[in-house]
Design a protein around this motif. Structure first.
Motif, short mmCIF file in Angstrom:
data_model
loop_
_atom_site.label_atom_id
_atom_site.label_comp_id
_atom_site.label_asym_id
_atom_site.label_seq_id
_atom_site.Cartn_x
_atom_site.Cartn_y
_atom_site.Cartn_z
N ALA A 16 2.74 -3.52 -2.52
CA ALA A 16 3.49 -2.86 -1.45
C ALA A 16 4.68 -2.10 -2.03
O ALA A 16 4.99 -0.98 -1.59
CB ALA A 16 3.96 -3.89 -0.43
N ARG A 19 3.48 1.11 -3.60
CA ARG A 19 3.14 2.13 -2.58
C ARG A 19 4.39 2.82 -2.06
O ARG A 19 4.39 4.05 -1.87
CB ARG A 19 2.35 1.50 -1.44
CG ARG A 19 0.89 1.19 -1.79
CD ARG A 19 0.07 0.79 -0.59
NE ARG A 19 0.54 -0.41 0.07
CZ ARG A 19 0.15 -1.65 -0.27
NH1 ARG A 19 -0.71 -1.83 -1.26
NH2 ARG A 19 0.61 -2.70 0.39
N ASN A 166 6.57 -8.01 2.49
CA ASN A 166 5.50 -7.02 2.61
C ASN A 166 5.58 -6.25 3.93
O ASN A 166 5.27 -5.05 3.97
CB ASN A 166 4.13 -7.67 2.41
CG ASN A 166 3.84 -7.93 0.96
OD1 ASN A 166 4.12 -7.10 0.10
ND2 ASN A 166 3.28 -9.09 0.66
N ALA A 170 6.09 -2.33 4.26
CA ALA A 170 5.20 -1.54 5.11
C ALA A 170 6.00 -0.66 6.07
O ALA A 170 5.63 0.49 6.32
CB ALA A 170 4.25 -2.46 5.88
N GLN A 173 7.24 2.21 4.05
CA GLN A 173 6.15 3.14 3.78
C GLN A 173 5.83 3.97 5.03
O GLN A 173 5.60 5.18 4.93
CB GLN A 173 4.91 2.39 3.32
CG GLN A 173 3.80 3.32 2.90
CD GLN A 173 2.61 2.60 2.30
OE1 GLN A 173 2.62 1.39 2.13
NE2 GLN A 173 1.58 3.34 1.99
N THR A 174 5.84 3.34 6.19
CA THR A 174 5.62 4.08 7.44
C THR A 174 6.66 5.17 7.60
O THR A 174 6.33 6.30 7.95
CB THR A 174 5.66 3.11 8.64
OG1 THR A 174 4.57 2.20 8.52
CG2 THR A 174 5.58 3.86 9.96
#
Length: 184
Positions: A16, A19, A166, A170, A173-174
């Motif tokens: 994660a 990313r 995580n 996330a 990342q969004t």
């Protein structure tokens, strides 16, 4: 917490984290940097607010430092629109979950040192456009003091912490992959 649990937390969040790093990118142009500020602002606004509203466990003489206000100033410097609000999808009421969120937020201060150097090359510094990076990079005591808190927390659940970390990655990342967050 033993060092092995910290290593396990890092291992459970590695993908994660990678990313998000990839989504942030190299910041090699002014437009890249503007995009970064436009997308990191909503993430940090969400996290700063969530962490302000936490019931802190007894005995924790440590609190995170927020950077959303400095980011908002940077966004204004860059002519970017205010951050769009997004609701987080995690609960920080458990100490292990809270430590997972803090692991991501406080760990970003390490990355800020690299990003600050890139911003400087583009002409942004602590007086214009990169106030948040200067603040994060200049405070070299934050990460070690957080690690100390992490290591002395009793009944630390590395699985619960990793799940929350995580989820925070996330969310980041969004924010970084959402085109509707880019302002003109």
């Amino acid at each position: 917490m033993r060092g092995s649990e910290r290593v396990e937390l890092r291992n459970r969040t590695r993908d994660a984290h990678q990313r998000v790093d990839a989504a942030v990118g190299e910041l090699s142009t002014i437009e890249d940097y503007r995009r970064y500020v436009a997308r990191v602002l909503p993430f940090r606004a969400i996290m700063d607010e969530a962490l302000r509203n936490v019931s802190w466990p007894e005995g924790w003489n440590w609190r995170p430092s927020g950077v959303a206000e400095l980011l908002a100033q940077d966004a204004c410097d860059l002519g970017l629109a205010p951050a769009r609000r997004i609701r987080p999808d995690f609960d920080l009421s458990d100490p292990s979950a809270l430590l997972g969120a803090l692991y991501v937020v406080e760990g970003s201060s390490l990355g800020a040192r690299v990003l600050r150097q890139r911003a400087l090359k583009l002409g942004f510094d602590e007086t214009f456009g990169a106030k948040h990076l200067a603040s994060m990079a200049n405070d070299t005591t934050r990460w070690p003091s957080f690690l100390s808190l992490l290591e002395r927390t009793r009944d630390f659940d590395v699985v619960r912490s990793a799940v929350t970390a995580n989820a925070v990655f996330a969310l980041a990342q969004t924010c970084f992959e959402s085109t509707y967050l880019v302002a003109s």
